[in-house]
Design a protein around this motif. Structure first.
Motif, PDB file in Angstrom:
ATOM      1  N   LEU A   9       0.825  -1.200   0.000  1.00 14.58           N
ATOM      2  CA  LEU A   9       0.000   0.000   0.000  1.00 14.58           C
ATOM      3  C   LEU A   9       0.860   1.251   0.000  1.00 14.58           C
ATOM      4  CD1 LEU A   9      -2.716   1.397   0.179  1.00 14.58           C
ATOM      5  CD2 LEU A   9      -2.646   1.109   2.670  1.00 14.58           C
ATOM      6  N   ALA A  10       1.927   1.241   0.809  1.00 12.15           N
ATOM      7  CA  ALA A  10       2.823   2.395   0.865  1.00 12.15           C
ATOM      8  C   ALA A  10       3.456   2.649  -0.486  1.00 12.15           C
ATOM      9  CB  ALA A  10       3.903   2.166   1.928  1.00 12.15           C
ATOM     10  N   ALA A  11       3.862   1.567  -1.156  1.00 10.44           N
ATOM     11  CA  ALA A  11       4.475   1.726  -2.478  1.00 10.44           C
ATOM     12  C   ALA A  11       3.483   2.307  -3.467  1.00 10.44           C
ATOM     13  CB  ALA A  11       4.987   0.367  -2.970  1.00 10.44           C
ATOM     14  N   THR A  12       2.221   1.846  -3.379  1.00 13.96           N
ATOM     15  CA  THR A  12       1.190   2.370  -4.268  1.00 13.96           C
ATOM     16  C   THR A  12       0.981   3.852  -4.049  1.00 13.96           C
ATOM     17  OG1 THR A  12       0.065   0.243  -4.243  1.00 13.96           O
ATOM     18  CG2 THR A  12      -1.218   2.130  -4.970  1.00 13.96           C
ATOM     19  N   MET A  13       0.987   4.280  -2.761  1.00 19.18           N
ATOM     20  CA  MET A  13       0.784   5.688  -2.454  1.00 19.18           C
ATOM     21  C   MET A  13       1.932   6.533  -2.970  1.00 19.18           C
ATOM     22  SD  MET A  13      -0.844   5.556   1.372  1.00 19.18           S
ATOM     23  CE  MET A  13      -1.103   7.317   1.434  1.00 19.18           C
ATOM     24  N   ILE A  14       3.158   6.016  -2.866  1.00 21.05           N
ATOM     25  CA  ILE A  14       4.314   6.759  -3.352  1.00 21.05           C
ATOM     26  C   ILE A  14       4.234   6.934  -4.858  1.00 21.05           C
ATOM     27  CG2 ILE A  14       6.814   6.649  -3.667  1.00 21.05           C
ATOM     28  CD1 ILE A  14       6.962   5.300  -0.918  1.00 21.05           C
ATOM     29  N   VAL A  15       3.879   5.842  -5.561  1.00 25.04           N
ATOM     30  CA  VAL A  15       3.747   5.924  -7.013  1.00 25.04           C
ATOM     31  C   VAL A  15       2.646   6.901  -7.386  1.00 25.04           C
ATOM     32  CG1 VAL A  15       3.113   4.635  -9.078  1.00 25.04           C
ATOM     33  CG2 VAL A  15       4.670   3.616  -7.416  1.00 25.04           C
ATOM     34  N   GLY A  16       1.503   6.828  -6.633  1.00 27.26           N
ATOM     35  CA  GLY A  16       0.384   7.709  -6.918  1.00 27.26           C
ATOM     36  C   GLY A  16       0.754   9.160  -6.742  1.00 27.26           C
ATOM     37  N   CYS A  17       1.417   9.483  -5.623  1.00 27.06           N
ATOM     38  CA  CYS A  17       1.795  10.863  -5.367  1.00 27.06           C
ATOM     39  C   CYS A  17       2.756  11.375  -6.425  1.00 27.06           C
ATOM     40  CB  CYS A  17       2.432  10.982  -3.977  1.00 27.06           C
ATOM     41  SG  CYS A  17       1.233  10.746  -2.641  1.00 27.06           S
ATOM     42  N   ALA A  18       3.642  10.484  -6.897  1.00 30.21           N
ATOM     43  CA  ALA A  18       4.620  10.893  -7.901  1.00 30.21           C
ATOM     44  C   ALA A  18       3.955  11.217  -9.226  1.00 30.21           C
ATOM     45  CB  ALA A  18       5.659   9.794  -8.085  1.00 30.21           C
ATOM     46  N   ALA A 115       0.792  18.604  -0.023  1.00 27.12           N
ATOM     47  CA  ALA A 115      -0.524  18.810  -0.626  1.00 27.12           C
ATOM     48  C   ALA A 115      -0.461  19.278  -2.071  1.00 27.12           C
ATOM     49  CB  ALA A 115      -1.309  19.805   0.216  1.00 27.12           C
ATOM     50  N   GLU A 116       0.500  18.778  -2.832  1.00 26.34           N
ATOM     51  CA  GLU A 116       0.542  19.107  -4.249  1.00 26.34           C
ATOM     52  C   GLU A 116      -0.660  18.469  -4.945  1.00 26.34           C
ATOM     53  OE1 GLU A 116       2.473  21.227  -5.235  1.00 26.34           O
ATOM     54  OE2 GLU A 116       4.296  21.192  -4.030  1.00 26.34           O
ATOM     55  N   GLY A 117      -1.398  19.273  -5.697  1.00 24.39           N
ATOM     56  CA  GLY A 117      -2.536  18.736  -6.428  1.00 24.39           C
ATOM     57  C   GLY A 117      -3.659  18.240  -5.550  1.00 24.39           C
ATOM     58  N   ALA A 118      -3.816  18.805  -4.350  1.00 19.50           N
ATOM     59  CA  ALA A 118      -4.806  18.306  -3.396  1.00 19.50           C
ATOM     60  C   ALA A 118      -6.239  18.531  -3.857  1.00 19.50           C
ATOM     61  CB  ALA A 118      -4.596  18.959  -2.034  1.00 19.50           C
ATOM     62  N   VAL A 119      -6.459  19.574  -4.670  1.00 16.98           N
ATOM     63  CA  VAL A 119      -7.787  19.868  -5.208  1.00 16.98           C
ATOM     64  C   VAL A 119      -7.734  19.691  -6.722  1.00 16.98           C
ATOM     65  CG1 VAL A 119      -9.617  21.588  -5.421  1.00 16.98           C
ATOM     66  CG2 VAL A 119      -8.202  21.517  -3.360  1.00 16.98           C
ATOM     67  N   VAL A 120      -8.744  19.026  -7.265  1.00 19.37           N
ATOM     68  CA  VAL A 120      -8.734  18.690  -8.688  1.00 19.37           C
ATOM     69  C   VAL A 120     -10.012  19.201  -9.343  1.00 19.37           C
ATOM     70  CG1 VAL A 120      -8.488  16.835 -10.374  1.00 19.37           C
ATOM     71  CG2 VAL A 120      -7.419  16.610  -8.119  1.00 19.37           C
ATOM     72  N   ASN A 126     -16.804  20.708 -14.802  1.00 23.97           N
ATOM     73  CA  ASN A 126     -16.453  21.678 -13.753  1.00 23.97           C
ATOM     74  C   ASN A 126     -16.711  21.147 -12.343  1.00 23.97           C
ATOM     75  OD1 ASN A 126     -15.306  23.736 -15.219  1.00 23.97           O
ATOM     76  ND2 ASN A 126     -17.216  24.860 -15.488  1.00 23.97           N
ATOM     77  N   ALA A 127     -16.540  19.856 -12.165  1.00 23.68           N
ATOM     78  CA  ALA A 127     -16.676  19.277 -10.827  1.00 23.68           C
ATOM     79  C   ALA A 127     -15.367  19.459 -10.065  1.00 23.68           C
ATOM     80  CB  ALA A 127     -17.020  17.796 -10.921  1.00 23.68           C
ATOM     81  N   LEU A 128     -15.472  19.757  -8.774  1.00 22.54           N
ATOM     82  CA  LEU A 128     -14.298  19.828  -7.912  1.00 22.54           C
ATOM     83  C   LEU A 128     -14.171  18.522  -7.137  1.00 22.54           C
ATOM     84  CD1 LEU A 128     -14.325  23.451  -6.428  1.00 22.54           C
ATOM     85  CD2 LEU A 128     -13.014  22.544  -8.354  1.00 22.54           C
ATOM     86  N   CYS A 129     -12.932  18.048  -7.015  1.00 24.36           N
ATOM     87  CA  CYS A 129     -12.650  16.789  -6.341  1.00 24.36           C
ATOM     88  C   CYS A 129     -11.488  16.994  -5.377  1.00 24.36           C
ATOM     89  CB  CYS A 129     -12.251  15.698  -7.345  1.00 24.36           C
ATOM     90  SG  CYS A 129     -13.143  15.732  -8.935  1.00 24.36           S
ATOM     91  N   PHE A 130     -11.297  16.033  -4.477  1.00 22.19           N
ATOM     92  CA  PHE A 130     -10.074  16.018  -3.687  1.00 22.19           C
ATOM     93  C   PHE A 130      -9.236  14.832  -4.145  1.00 22.19           C
ATOM     94  CE2 PHE A 130     -12.961  13.325  -1.230  1.00 22.19           C
ATOM     95  CZ  PHE A 130     -12.160  12.250  -0.863  1.00 22.19           C
ATOM     96  N   LEU A 131      -7.944  14.893  -3.895  1.00 25.27           N
ATOM     97  CA  LEU A 131      -7.037  13.826  -4.290  1.00 25.27           C
ATOM     98  C   LEU A 131      -6.902  12.852  -3.127  1.00 25.27           C
ATOM     99  CD1 LEU A 131      -5.459  13.548  -6.989  1.00 25.27           C
ATOM    100  CD2 LEU A 131      -3.421  14.228  -5.725  1.00 25.27           C
ATOM    101  N   ASN A 132      -7.227  11.575  -3.363  1.00 29.72           N
ATOM    102  CA  ASN A 132      -7.158  10.615  -2.264  1.00 29.72           C
ATOM    103  C   ASN A 132      -5.725  10.111  -2.056  1.00 29.72           C
ATOM    104  OD1 ASN A 132      -6.642   8.614  -4.165  1.00 29.72           O
ATOM    105  ND2 ASN A 132      -8.683   7.705  -4.049  1.00 29.72           N
ATOM    106  N   GLY A 133      -5.553   9.159  -1.153  1.00 27.27           N
ATOM    107  CA  GLY A 133      -4.224   8.700  -0.764  1.00 27.27           C
ATOM    108  C   GLY A 133      -3.426   8.036  -1.859  1.00 27.27           C
ATOM    109  N   VAL A 134      -4.083   7.596  -2.930  1.00 35.88           N
ATOM    110  CA  VAL A 134      -3.358   6.993  -4.050  1.00 35.88           C
ATOM    111  C   VAL A 134      -3.454   7.880  -5.292  1.00 35.88           C
ATOM    112  CG1 VAL A 134      -3.456   4.619  -3.245  1.00 35.88           C
ATOM    113  CG2 VAL A 134      -5.387   5.551  -4.518  1.00 35.88           C
ATOM    114  N   SER A 138     -11.303  12.103  -6.130  1.00 36.09           N
ATOM    115  CA  SER A 138     -12.429  11.459  -5.452  1.00 36.09           C
ATOM    116  C   SER A 138     -13.395  12.517  -4.923  1.00 36.09           C
ATOM    117  CB  SER A 138     -11.920  10.605  -4.289  1.00 36.09           C
ATOM    118  OG  SER A 138     -10.975   9.649  -4.730  1.00 36.09           O
ATOM    119  N   GLY A 139     -14.607  12.078  -4.595  1.00 39.14           N
ATOM    120  CA  GLY A 139     -15.605  12.978  -4.028  1.00 39.14           C
ATOM    121  C   GLY A 139     -15.982  14.114  -4.955  1.00 39.14           C
TER     122      GLY A 139
END
Length: 231
Positions: A9-18, A115-120, A126-134, A138-139
């Motif tokens: 899971l940690a590896a997935t999150m690192i790849v996702g954030c990158a 928090a890079e790219g925290a809001v999408v 024109n929907a606003l989303c938040f960036l999840n852990g991967v 989302s939302g």
């Protein structure tokens, strides 16, 4: 087994954030305010002049707190752009009095350092989303109030000079000079100067020149003749 799952899971999150796009480049501009020739009034403690550099970037401005899906919400403020890809624009959370924040279900809040790219913004609707852990938007929620604005801020490579009004005693006024580098004051360059208006209505410091029209212990009305380092 649990250790392996956590590691994966940690590896997935690192790849996702990158994968968050960081291809937006802000611009640096010179600021010099108020304009030369303008007549202005400032209260005690207000800035009379300001000159220096500022970073200007496109930002998402949210005018009021609003709810996203999955229990998340946005606070009022600016979210500077970091990049875009695949039909989405990514906006970050940064430090600053005017900056916005993302709140998640359970009370967690974005940290500007992570928090890079925290809001999408989903461009299709024109929907606003938040960036999840991967790093997946989302939302996503449509119908929210926001606009894109240019946002000028001081930052790590900025330099500013300013004059402040510190009041009047008798026929003398006190003006404070301050310098800021990387948004941090430079005390060694600070100075407080007293001017006798019975001698001259023009006051100057480090190339800046003002004509005092009226001054009290509460406010000053003045005309800008020169700003710092201007002819």
């Amino acid at each position: 087994m649990k250790k392996l799952i956590f590691t994966g899971l940690a590896a997935t999150m690192i790849v996702g954030c990158a994968s968050v796009p960081m291809d937006y480049t802000p611009t640096t501009k010179q600021i010099s305010e108020p304009p030369i020739g303008s007549v202005n009034t400032a209260s005690l403690g207000d800035k009379l002049l300001i000159q220096g550099t500022a970073t200007e970037r496109l930002a998402l401005y949210v005018p009021l707190a609003q709810k996203l899906g999955l229990g998340a919400s946005l606070t009022q403020g600016y979210y500077p752009k970091s990049g875009e890809k695949d039909g989405f624009e990514y906006f970050s959370v940064v430090a600053g009095a005017d900056a916005g924040r993302v709140h998640y279900l359970g009370g967690m809040t974005t940290s500007p350092a992570m928090a890079e790219g925290a809001v999408v913004l989903r461009k299709a609707d024109n929907a606003l989303c938040f960036l999840n852990g991967v790093a997946i938007p989302s939302g996503c929620t449509t119908g929210l109030s926001f606009e894109k604005k240019n946002w000028a801020t001081t930052g790590s490579s900025t330099f500013q000079q300013t004059l402040l009004y510190n009041g009047k005693v008798g026929n003398k006024i006190n003006i404070a000079y301050r310098e800021f580098s990387s948004d941090v004051a430079r005390p060694a360059f600070n100075n407080d100067v007293e001017y006798d208006l019975s001698e001259s209505k023009q006051i100057g410091y480090k190339g800046a020149l003002l004509e005092v029209i009226e001054a009290t212990n509460q406010s000053i009305t003045y005309k800008v003749i020169k700003n710092f380092n201007t002819n």
